[in-house]
Design a protein around this motif. Structure first.
Motif, short mmCIF file in Angstrom:
data_model
loop_
_atom_site.label_atom_id
_atom_site.label_comp_id
_atom_site.label_asym_id
_atom_site.label_seq_id
_atom_site.Cartn_x
_atom_site.Cartn_y
_atom_site.Cartn_z
N ILE A 49 0.84 -1.20 0.00
CA ILE A 49 0.00 0.00 0.00
C ILE A 49 0.88 1.26 0.00
O ILE A 49 0.62 2.21 -0.73
N GLY A 50 1.95 1.23 0.80
CA GLY A 50 2.86 2.38 0.87
C GLY A 50 3.57 2.67 -0.45
O GLY A 50 3.89 3.81 -0.76
N LEU A 51 3.77 1.63 -1.23
CA LEU A 51 4.47 1.80 -2.51
C LEU A 51 3.51 1.99 -3.69
O LEU A 51 3.96 2.21 -4.82
N ALA A 52 2.21 1.93 -3.44
CA ALA A 52 1.23 1.96 -4.53
C ALA A 52 1.33 3.21 -5.40
O ALA A 52 1.16 3.14 -6.61
N ASP A 53 1.61 4.36 -4.79
CA ASP A 53 1.67 5.62 -5.55
C ASP A 53 3.09 6.01 -5.96
O ASP A 53 3.27 7.04 -6.60
N ALA A 54 4.08 5.21 -5.58
CA ALA A 54 5.47 5.56 -5.89
C ALA A 54 5.75 5.32 -7.37
O ALA A 54 5.32 4.32 -7.95
N LYS A 55 6.44 6.23 -7.97
CA LYS A 55 6.84 6.12 -9.38
C LYS A 55 8.36 6.15 -9.44
O LYS A 55 9.02 6.91 -8.74
N LEU A 56 8.91 5.34 -10.31
CA LEU A 56 10.36 5.26 -10.45
C LEU A 56 10.73 5.29 -11.92
O LEU A 56 10.14 4.58 -12.73
N THR A 57 11.69 6.13 -12.27
CA THR A 57 12.19 6.18 -13.63
C THR A 57 13.70 5.99 -13.61
O THR A 57 14.43 6.83 -13.09
N ASP A 58 14.15 4.84 -14.11
CA ASP A 58 15.59 4.61 -14.27
C ASP A 58 16.07 5.39 -15.48
O ASP A 58 15.36 5.47 -16.49
N VAL A 59 17.28 5.94 -15.40
CA VAL A 59 17.84 6.69 -16.52
C VAL A 59 19.30 6.28 -16.74
O VAL A 59 19.93 5.70 -15.87
N CYS A 60 19.81 6.61 -17.91
CA CYS A 60 21.24 6.44 -18.19
C CYS A 60 22.03 7.36 -17.26
O CYS A 60 21.76 8.55 -17.21
N ASN A 61 23.00 6.80 -16.56
CA ASN A 61 23.82 7.62 -15.67
C ASN A 61 24.90 8.39 -16.40
O ASN A 61 25.47 9.33 -15.87
#
Length: 198
Positions: A49-61
């Motif tokens: 539930i705590g992670l339900a709204d989390a968004k993550l975008t991996d990018v080229c470093n």
């Protein structure tokens, strides 16, 4: 120092965040989101539930490119340059293809070099992988060579150098394009496991 940073970037630097804590929280969020994506049952209902709204975008470093020969109008001659295919901060997964051309009649090979760095100057980038692609003989200059870089969410980069006319191809896979060497990581882990916190 803060005044200099504000002048350089045009806004005040954030000082209310503990850097170490934010790195640890980011790593925990990343791990949780990956577990959800992989369908793991190792998370509690509250964690989900705590992670339900989390968004993550991996990018080229970093930026990734290849060394090419270009015409320098100022010097009136051809010079080596770093041509960037994948730019830093590009969201993952990503893929880019560019077409280059052979430079001389009868050219029988090209140096396939994968670079890491922002500079366009070939002398100021890291060459993280290098091999040669053999080409058929007796062809005129200007043969198309397609180069495709794809970078996946698991931090693996696939680089394909393809001779369009003959179909000959060279593929280089790079598991850690950002320079993390697995052996030193494993050695450090083994050393740390000898210590205990009381």
């Amino acid at each position: 120092m803060q005044n200099r940073l504000e002048k350089m970037f045009g806004f005040k630097p954030e000082t209310a965040i503990d850097v170490d804590e934010s790195v640890a929280r980011g790593a925990a969020l990343y791990a949780g989101l990956r577990l959800i994506k992989e369908g793991s049952s190792n998370l509690s209902t509250g964690q989900r539930i705590g992670l339900a709204d989390a968004k993550l975008t991996d990018v080229c470093n970093s930026s990734y490119g290849t060394i090419v020969l270009i015409a320098d109008e100022d010097l009136q001659r051809n010079v080596l340059a770093n041509d960037i295919l994948l730019k830093k901060s590009t969201p993952l997964p990503c893929k880019k293809t560019k077409v280059y051309r052979t430079i001389s009649d009868g050219q029988t090979k090209i140096k396939a070099r994968v670079t890491q760095g922002e500079s366009l100057d070939a002398d100021f980038v890291n060459i993280i992988k290098q091999e040669e692609l053999e080409l058929p003989p007796d062809r005129p200059a200007g043969q198309p060579i397609s180069i495709t870089y794809s970078y996946d969410e698991d931090q693996r980069m696939h680089c394909v150098f393809h001779d369009d006319e003959s179909g000959k191809e060279l593929t280089m896979n790079i598991d850690n394009p950002d320079g993390i060497q697995q052996k030193p990581v494993e050695e450090s882990k083994a050393k740390l496991e000898k210590f205990t916190v009381e």
